[in-house]
Design a protein around this motif. Structure first.
Motif, PDB file in Angstrom:
ATOM      1  N   SER A  68       0.971  -1.010   0.084  1.00 39.37           N
ATOM      2  CA  SER A  68      -0.114   0.062   0.058  1.00 39.37           C
ATOM      3  C   SER A  68       0.866   1.194   0.032  1.00 39.37           C
ATOM      4  CB  SER A  68      -0.813  -0.015   1.371  1.00 39.37           C
ATOM      5  OG  SER A  68      -0.161   0.010   2.376  1.00 39.37           O
ATOM      6  N   THR A  69       0.356   2.250  -0.346  1.00 35.02           N
ATOM      7  CA  THR A  69       1.020   3.725  -0.671  1.00 35.02           C
ATOM      8  C   THR A  69       0.482   4.661   0.312  1.00 35.02           C
ATOM      9  OG1 THR A  69      -0.172   4.596  -2.425  1.00 35.02           O
ATOM     10  CG2 THR A  69       1.568   3.232  -3.026  1.00 35.02           C
ATOM     11  N   ALA A  70       1.499   5.633   0.493  1.00 35.58           N
ATOM     12  CA  ALA A  70       0.713   6.557   1.543  1.00 35.58           C
ATOM     13  C   ALA A  70      -0.459   7.463   0.768  1.00 35.58           C
ATOM     14  CB  ALA A  70       1.945   7.805   1.550  1.00 35.58           C
ATOM     15  N   SER A  71      -0.585   7.457  -0.475  1.00 32.24           N
ATOM     16  CA  SER A  71      -1.872   7.925  -1.292  1.00 32.24           C
ATOM     17  C   SER A  71      -3.230   7.075  -0.933  1.00 32.24           C
ATOM     18  CB  SER A  71      -1.418   8.043  -2.568  1.00 32.24           C
ATOM     19  OG  SER A  71      -1.328   6.934  -3.356  1.00 32.24           O
ATOM     20  N   GLY A  72      -2.915   5.748  -0.266  1.00 28.45           N
ATOM     21  CA  GLY A  72      -4.155   4.929  -0.153  1.00 28.45           C
ATOM     22  C   GLY A  72      -4.179   4.050  -1.211  1.00 28.45           C
ATOM     23  N   ASP A  73      -3.410   3.951  -2.118  1.00 25.80           N
ATOM     24  CA  ASP A  73      -3.505   2.978  -3.092  1.00 25.80           C
ATOM     25  C   ASP A  73      -3.120   1.560  -2.697  1.00 25.80           C
ATOM     26  OD1 ASP A  73      -4.580   4.719  -4.911  1.00 25.80           O
ATOM     27  OD2 ASP A  73      -3.039   4.900  -6.068  1.00 25.80           O
ATOM     28  N   ALA A  74      -3.574   0.372  -3.005  1.00 26.23           N
ATOM     29  CA  ALA A  74      -2.778  -0.918  -2.644  1.00 26.23           C
ATOM     30  C   ALA A  74      -3.054  -1.970  -3.702  1.00 26.23           C
ATOM     31  CB  ALA A  74      -3.791  -1.497  -1.290  1.00 26.23           C
ATOM     32  N   TRP A  75      -2.159  -2.721  -3.761  1.00 26.08           N
ATOM     33  CA  TRP A  75      -2.069  -3.845  -5.068  1.00 26.08           C
ATOM     34  C   TRP A  75      -1.578  -5.264  -4.189  1.00 26.08           C
ATOM     35  CZ3 TRP A  75      -3.108  -3.057  -9.959  1.00 26.08           C
ATOM     36  CH2 TRP A  75      -3.431  -1.746 -10.528  1.00 26.08           C
ATOM     37  N   LEU A  76      -2.316  -6.139  -4.873  1.00 25.80           N
ATOM     38  CA  LEU A  76      -1.861  -7.545  -4.661  1.00 25.80           C
ATOM     39  C   LEU A  76      -1.092  -8.135  -5.890  1.00 25.80           C
ATOM     40  CD1 LEU A  76      -1.953 -10.214  -3.353  1.00 25.80           C
ATOM     41  CD2 LEU A  76      -4.410 -10.575  -4.061  1.00 25.80           C
TER      42      LEU A  76
END
Length: 170
Positions: A68-76
């Motif tokens: 996850s990133t500090a901008s709130g995006d998250a990936w699997l």
């Protein structure tokens, strides 16, 4: 199922080794002989929670990478076929269709990923469009892929996916 090694980073994202963090708490909470097996769905829910709080995090579980990133995006990410799916965007969780049981995990992957010139590049299955994710932890992803490929034999990694005709029968 995937087992977390005692000396691997704790999947809770604390930065501590698993044996010094959640392993002790899980042993107390569970019967002595019960195995601790994290599910993909619980890991995704944890990742979405971190994305909602806009916390950068990264961990691996078997052939899966979570970030996850500090901008709130998250990936699997899944490293054997470089598949990817976004699980949160701008702190909002994205609903995913995941079928998980003791033998198989089925995920509707939306992208493939690659690392080019130390940049994380996504390619959409639907449109074929490429985009560079500048906030993605490309160096951590690269290092994790190398660790996983060293940890698991290639023959085992090749067995992670069902052949298309076997998948249709499942």
């Amino acid at each position: 199922m995937v087992k977390i090694g005692r000396n691997q980073p704790c999947p809770c994202g604390s930065g501590k080794k698993y044996k010094h963090c959640c392993l002790t708490a899980e042993r107390v909470a569970q019967p002595q002989n019960a195995p601790v097996v994290p599910t993909l769905k619980t890991q995704i829910a944890r990742l979405q929670h971190l994305a909602q709080r806009k916390e950068a995090a990264f961990w691996e579980l078997g052939v899966f990478l979570f970030f996850s990133t500090a901008s709130g995006d998250a990936w699997l990410l899944e490293i054997t076929e470089t598949d990817a799916v976004q699980v949160a965007q701008a702190g909002e969780a994205i609903d995913l269709l995941i079928e998980e049981n003791a033998e198989t995990i089925a995920i509707n992957w939306s992208h493939t990923f690659n690392l080019h010139d130390k940049k994380f590049v996504l390619t959409s299955y639907a449109s074929g469009a490429e985009e560079i994710q500048t906030a993605a932890p490309a160096q951590q992803i690269h290092a994790a892929i190398r660790r996983i490929r060293k940890r698991y034999d290639q023959a085992l990694l090749d067995q992670v996916h069902l052949a298309p005709e076997a998948a249709d029968q499942a």
